[in-house]
Design an enzyme around this catalytic site. Sequence first.
Site, PDB file in Angstrom:
ATOM      1  N   ASN A   1       0.856  -1.353   0.099  1.00 59.63           N
ATOM      2  CA  ASN A   1      -0.099  -0.025  -0.110  1.00 59.63           C
ATOM      3  C   ASN A   1       0.659   1.083   0.069  1.00 59.63           C
ATOM      4  O   ASN A   1       0.143   2.298   0.199  1.00 59.63           O
ATOM      5  CB  ASN A   1      -0.803  -0.153   0.992  1.00 59.63           C
ATOM      6  CG  ASN A   1      -1.952  -1.178   1.240  1.00 59.63           C
ATOM      7  OD1 ASN A   1      -2.606  -1.425   0.193  1.00 59.63           O
ATOM      8  ND2 ASN A   1      -2.277  -1.701   2.414  1.00 59.63           N
TER       9      ASN A   1
ATOM     10  N   HIS B   1       3.158   2.333   2.046  1.00 64.75           N
ATOM     11  CA  HIS B   1       3.401   3.000   3.431  1.00 64.75           C
ATOM     12  C   HIS B   1       4.080   2.102   4.176  1.00 64.75           C
ATOM     13  O   HIS B   1       4.002   0.995   4.088  1.00 64.75           O
ATOM     14  CB  HIS B   1       2.153   3.857   4.132  1.00 64.75           C
ATOM     15  CG  HIS B   1       1.082   2.591   4.513  1.00 64.75           C
ATOM     16  ND1 HIS B   1      -0.250   2.518   4.023  1.00 64.75           N
ATOM     17  CD2 HIS B   1       0.979   1.562   5.436  1.00 64.75           C
ATOM     18  CE1 HIS B   1      -0.994   1.360   4.490  1.00 64.75           C
ATOM     19  NE2 HIS B   1      -0.047   0.975   5.223  1.00 64.75           N
TER      20      HIS B   1
ATOM     21  N   CYS C   1       2.803   6.491   7.203  1.00 66.19           N
ATOM     22  CA  CYS C   1       4.223   7.261   6.876  1.00 66.19           C
ATOM     23  C   CYS C   1       4.589   6.930   5.526  1.00 66.19           C
ATOM     24  O   CYS C   1       4.755   5.831   5.283  1.00 66.19           O
ATOM     25  CB  CYS C   1       5.281   6.790   8.103  1.00 66.19           C
ATOM     26  SG  CYS C   1       7.005   7.201   7.919  1.00 66.19           S
TER      27      CYS C   1
END
Length: 412
Positions: free
Chosen positions: A311, A313, A348
């Site tokens: 994904n 992140h 993040c």
Amino acid sequence: TAASSAFFPVPSADTSSRPGKLGNGPSSFSPLKPKSIPNGGLQVKASASAPPKINGSSVGLKSGGLKTHDDAPSAPPPRTFINQLPDWSMLLAAITTAFLAAEKQWMMLDRKPKRLDMLEDPFGLGRVVQDGLVFRQNFSIRSYEIGADRTASIETVMNHLQETALNHVKTAGLSNDGFGRTPEMYKRDLIWVVAKMQVMVNRYPTWGDTVEVNTWVAKSGKNGMRRDWLISDCNTGEILTRASSVWVMMNQKTRKLSKIPDEVRREIEPHFVDSAPVIEDDDRKLPKLDEKSADSIRKGLTPRWNDLDVNQHVNNAKYIGWILESTPPEVLETQELCSLTLEYRRECGRESVLESLTAVDPSGEGYGSQFQHLLRLEDGGEIVKGRTEWRPKNAGINGVVPSEESSPGDYS
């Protein structure tokens, strides 16, 4: 000599002999009678043809004499049970070959694997138990999964939790893209994101140990899903780790949280287990942590390409390593992590630069240590807030995990 002549009849005298040629000796046979010669040697008649005598009387033979194989074909032996049997050597060889082939095939079918996790799971992919509601998978602790104290790291434990969660969805037939999304979620660009994670470790496995991970899902509020795990020792059945998490949905394109659509709910609710969490929810509020209140700060943390998941992140397990970056070294050397609570605030990305802040928790009790943690961006945006509890190393069963089991029934 007379007796021997009865067993070796002599052909008639009309058969000529050809001395000096092998195979055509004299046509008559009589015992050799030695005769003295002047030089002391023996003289032998080459063509003695005197008929044999028995008790002084001559014994005559039929004129036909002995017939050789060249004279007439010999009659075939009579048909008996023995000479009609097959060649025993060939039959024995055929039986031996068949037996060895069967033995080799049997050994291949009946071979017992050495690893315990291969007895029920030959390909290491796990299986479902308890009417398909609980997923089970075994793992062998590898040498590269242990730390300086020769036990599995907390990152290894987190990786096992994530792996079994994804394999559970895949085995249940709910994974449309191979990474945790159901077909209806895929249509709507929805993904699962973890909101909260609690882990309690009673004992860390060591190199070569085989652990059994059981996981299941349950409802959490109106728009959430709870996933629980139990990790146990395959040999003793000892509960090593308990973990519980809460997941919510997020739109992959807008990066905003989403309610669970009815179509998705119909896909996942048949797999929910009606059971209490394996860990009581730690609802203590995590206090605010900044540079002034932090006892230790580690700056300049950046994700690598290998830290990202599908994904795009940072992988959840990576956050654990970053949190431990600011933990005091003397704690890492003398104590081990036994309890972990993480609250995820935002994702993040690849270009993010982070800071890890740690402070001693003044409300901590017991003989170990407690810390508060914050993982944030350089601009102050919070990524993860957490609390960790530590105990002296080798405390083992004196850890914080309760002895009673909190699993959804008998899932064996």
